[in-house]
Design an enzyme around this catalytic site. Structure first.
Site, mmCIF file in Angstrom:
data_model
loop_
_atom_site.group_PDB
_atom_site.id
_atom_site.type_symbol
_atom_site.label_atom_id
_atom_site.label_comp_id
_atom_site.label_asym_id
_atom_site.label_seq_id
_atom_site.Cartn_x
_atom_site.Cartn_y
_atom_site.Cartn_z
ATOM 1 N N TYR A 169 0.778 -1.864 0.208
ATOM 2 C CA TYR A 169 0.056 -0.476 -0.052
ATOM 3 C C TYR A 169 1.103 0.893 0.590
ATOM 4 O O TYR A 169 0.521 1.871 -1.032
ATOM 5 C CB TYR A 169 -1.021 -0.075 1.193
ATOM 6 C CG TYR A 169 -1.799 1.542 1.341
ATOM 7 C CD1 TYR A 169 -2.617 1.518 0.708
ATOM 8 C CD2 TYR A 169 -0.997 2.090 2.354
ATOM 9 C CE1 TYR A 169 -3.836 2.827 1.076
ATOM 10 C CE2 TYR A 169 -1.913 3.362 2.590
ATOM 11 C CZ TYR A 169 -3.148 3.940 1.521
ATOM 12 O OH TYR A 169 -3.653 4.918 2.202
ATOM 13 N N LYS A 173 1.321 3.981 -3.214
ATOM 14 C CA LYS A 173 0.675 5.381 -2.903
ATOM 15 C C LYS A 173 1.879 6.441 -2.405
ATOM 16 O O LYS A 173 1.875 7.181 -3.378
ATOM 17 C CB LYS A 173 0.277 5.954 -1.265
ATOM 18 C CG LYS A 173 -1.060 4.647 -1.358
ATOM 19 C CD LYS A 173 -2.192 5.203 -1.776
ATOM 20 C CE LYS A 173 -2.287 6.680 -0.613
ATOM 21 N NZ LYS A 173 -3.949 7.389 -1.635
#
Length: 407
Positions: A169, A173
């Site tokens: 993640y 990002k």
């Protein structure tokens, strides 16, 4: 438009010109990806109250009543045709949609990549193709944080090298934020304008009705799992109240306009309440407000990290057959137990961001109003998880006595 403004200038004072400009801005159309989530919907309602036109774009409909003139469009940012269709005629995009922030979602690498990277590329392409001049991206602290201590860091910190991110993640990002900021200044197709972009890096979000983290924490409390804390008592992290985050996004979008000299264009900003606090002490009012004792046992963070590692390995083996919710992931251990907090100086100076003071009282009342707060006995599963933890502690201690290869 120019002739209209020249006419206005001849007949109105400067203050009235600013009022007209503000009213015009309030009639802008905003697209909010992930708009049916907790934060996205809160942002939508705030903008709507100020007269803006709102389009919510999400894979699921909102779980609460929507004002008649807020439009919901079901769609997926992974599908460019759907993004292209919904973005036509939009003035500004708030790109909030993401996947893999916590829990079992963190372990689905394929979906994380598709949503966070491919989805963001679709948004950027559609903005360029259809003349959208402003994009505010909701990023994360994690683009610079990977478990190392950061005290009062600022936006001059470099991105954490991609291979050092402890979870997919955070890595995706970071890639998405880089793409968004790189796109700043891109010439819009069939237009004389350019795309202006910026990124906000919020701390952990809280507020009444938050649906991702707080229910999970309350669930652990009520099941008797929350029996210990970990890490140093002096470790500090940050949180941001949902309304402060809403304010920051509105200010960032405004700072992308010509009226504000595009001052936020190409920039990233850390956003929080500006009050570093120990993670577990932050939640003490919630624990005690619901009538439960606050844990006295403090465990070393290395032990909890090892436990999280075992949990992830077990999930990797049996996840395809039983997708259980991990008690903690390794990234969550870092985010809650290692000091990392950031300066708000840049956001205050360039966005006029002024976080308002909030506490957990309204969160406690929200949970109490929904029947939470009753005492409960330890369940079998909570005792089972605690047993796993202590077995992990024993294994970790045993391994520490093994000889090091090559010594």
């Amino acid at each position: 438009m120019k002739s209209h403004l020249e006419f206005t200038q001849r007949h109105m004072g400067d203050s009235k010109i600013r009022t007209v400009a503000m009213k015009r801005t309030h009639r802008d159309t905003f697209l909010i990806t992930g708009g049916c989530g907790y934060f996205g919907f809160r942002l939508a309602c705030s903008l709507h109250k100020k007269g803006a036109k709102i389009i919510l774009f999400d894979t699921v409909p909102p779980n609460q009543e929507v004002p008649e003139d807020i439009v919901f469009v079901r769609g997926d940012i992974r599908e460019y045709a759907q993004v292209e269709k919904v973005i036509t005629g939009v003035d500004c995009v708030f790109h909030i949609a993401s996947y893999g922030m916590s829990g079992w979602e963190q372990l689905n690498k394929h979906l994380i990549e598709a949503v966070n990277v491919q989805g963001t590329q679709n948004i950027l392409r559609a903005c360029t193709e259809h003349g959208v001049s402003r994009l505010v991206y909701t990023s994360t602290f994690n683009v610079v944080f990977g478990g190392q201590v950061i005290e009062n860091g600022d936006e001059s910190l470099p991105y954490l090298p991609l291979h050092l991110h402890p979870d997919h993640y955070s890595r995706t990002k970071s890639l998405a934020e880089m793409a968004v900021l790189k796109a700043n200044g891109t010439v819009l197709k069939d237009s004389h304008g350019v795309l202006r972009t910026c990124a906000l890096r919020p701390a952990g979000i809280y507020g009444p009705g938050e649906q991702r983290h707080l229910p999970r924490i309350v669930g652990y409390i009520e099941k008797g799992i929350f029996r210990f804390v970990y890490g140093k008592a002096s470790s500090l992290v940050e949180f941001v109240h949902v309304d402060n985050l809403v304010s920051a996004h509105e200010l960032a979008a405004e700072a992308l306009t010509p009226d504000k000299q595009h001052r936020s264009a190409g920039q990233a900003y850390f956003i929080s309440d500006g009050r570093p606090v120990n993670n577990f002490e932050f939640f003490r009012p919630l624990v005690e407000g619901l009538g439960y004792p606050f844990p006295r046992l403090r465990l070393p963070i290395s032990l909890i990290y090892f436990f999280a590692f075992l949990t992830e390995m077990i999930h990797h083996l049996i996840g395809p057959f039983y997708n259980f919710q991990p008690l903690l992931t390794r990234t969550e251990v870092y985010k809650t137990g290692v000091t990392h907090y950031f300066s708000m100086a840049k956001a205050k100076a360039e966005l006029n961001y002024e976080p308002q003071e909030h506490n957990l009282d309204e969160v406690v009342q929200w949970f109490r109003s929904r029947g939470h707060g009753r005492k409960c006995h330890n369940s079998f599963i909570s005792q089972f998880l605690l047993n796993i933890l202590f077995v992990s502690a024993f294994v970790a201690a045993a391994l520490s006595f093994l000889p090091v290869v090559g010594s």
